[in-house]
Write a protein that holds these residues in place. Structure first.
Motif, PDB file in Angstrom:
ATOM      1  N   HIS A 153      42.549  32.565  43.528  1.00  0.00           N
ATOM      2  CA  HIS A 153      42.621  33.576  42.481  1.00  0.00           C
ATOM      3  C   HIS A 153      42.092  34.907  43.002  1.00  0.00           C
ATOM      4  O   HIS A 153      40.890  35.066  43.231  1.00  0.00           O
TER       5      HIS A 153
ATOM      6  N   GLY B 139      45.436  34.469  30.514  1.00  0.00           N
ATOM      7  CA  GLY B 139      45.857  34.199  31.887  1.00  0.00           C
ATOM      8  C   GLY B 139      45.077  35.044  32.866  1.00  0.00           C
ATOM      9  O   GLY B 139      45.626  35.642  33.784  1.00  0.00           O
ATOM     10  N   THR B 140      43.771  35.045  32.703  1.00  0.00           N
ATOM     11  CA  THR B 140      42.923  36.059  33.345  1.00  0.00           C
ATOM     12  C   THR B 140      42.758  35.889  34.844  1.00  0.00           C
ATOM     13  O   THR B 140      42.363  36.835  35.528  1.00  0.00           O
TER      14      THR B 140
ATOM     15  N   ASP C 185      42.061  31.150  30.481  1.00  0.00           N
ATOM     16  CA  ASP C 185      42.990  30.684  31.496  1.00  0.00           C
ATOM     17  C   ASP C 185      43.155  29.182  31.338  1.00  0.00           C
ATOM     18  O   ASP C 185      42.236  28.496  30.855  1.00  0.00           O
TER      19      ASP C 185
END
Length: 247
Positions: free
Chosen positions: A20, A45-46, A68
């Motif tokens: 990420h 959806g961070t 998320d």
């Protein structure tokens, strides 16, 4: 999972990992959303939490939330929360936005954002890692899922801001109107003046009357291939100390 911490301001750093990280699109969306200090804001959806962390560079910003579906993403955001001592300012939620009502009450937010997966299933290059596949392909949510969740979360008059690729513009606007998030602002992003846009940013307002304002293109680079004056404002304090990377 090991993280590295990248500076966003003197007080805020974001945890990044192989699973990420973040790109320009998310930074642009955080800027476009134009959060107000009193907004009750949520980023869906961070990923690594880049959008809420950018907002929290303002020490007077009210507490914000993010969600998320991936456990490793939420663990990464929580690592940043602990690192930056943001326990009272940022809450990260493990949540499937397709089942949003199981985690959140309706109409609890005035601003919702999402930088969604851009690619439909079975199109383009399939990413190798599961985390990257979920981030880039519509594996766990699509445009309709995101807009439907935003409608549920927002108060009347609340704003939903998202970004997407230009070829999906009609899909996005259609779903926003279907779910009563009337498109009010639209802005295209291009690398240089006169080039075709590679991204658009759109804001829908819950319950608003039809009237769409097309804002001037956001141009990333000037004639010298350095970031434009507006892009330097977009990056804000993130630009300090990184002149070799962005100027």
């Amino acid at each position: 999972m090991s993280y590295t911490y990248e500076r966003l301001s003197d007080d805020i750093k974001v945890a990044v990992s192989a699973d990420h990280t973040f790109g320009t699109d998310a930074v642009l969306l955080a800027y476009f959303a134009n959060i107000k200090r009193k907004d009750r804001a949520l980023d869906m959806g961070t990923g690594c939490g880049i959008i809420p962390l950018l907002w929290l560079r303002d020490s007077a910003q009210s507490p914000v939330h993010c969600l998320d579906i991936q456990e490793n993403a939420i663990a990464q955001v929580n690592a940043a929360i602990e690192y930056n001592k943001l326990g009272e300012r940022l809450a990260a939620h493990l949540c499937d936005l397709r089942k949003i009502s199981t985690s959140f009450s309706a109409e609890g937010f005035t601003l919702v954002t999402m930088n969604p997966p851009y690619k439909p299933l079975n199109t383009g290059f399939e990413s190798l890692s599961e985390s990257a596949k979920i981030a880039r392909h519509e594996v766990t949510c699509n445009i309709e899922d995101a807009v439907k969740a935003a409608n549920y979360l927002l108060t009347y008059g609340g704003r939903f801001c998202m970004c997407h690729r230009p070829e999906r513009l009609v899909d996005v606007l259609t779903y926003m109107r279907e779910y009563k998030l009337e498109p009010k602002r639209l802005r295209f992003v291009c690398d240089r003046q006169g080039e075709e846009p590679f991204l658009f940013l759109v804001e829908g307002k819950k319950g608003a009357k039809p009237f769409l304002r097309i804002e001037p293109d956001l141009v990333l680079k000037n004639e010298e291939s350095k970031f434009s004056e507006e892009m330097l404002r977009v990056y804000g304090s993130y630009a300090d100390g990184y002149e070799d990377k962005i100027r």
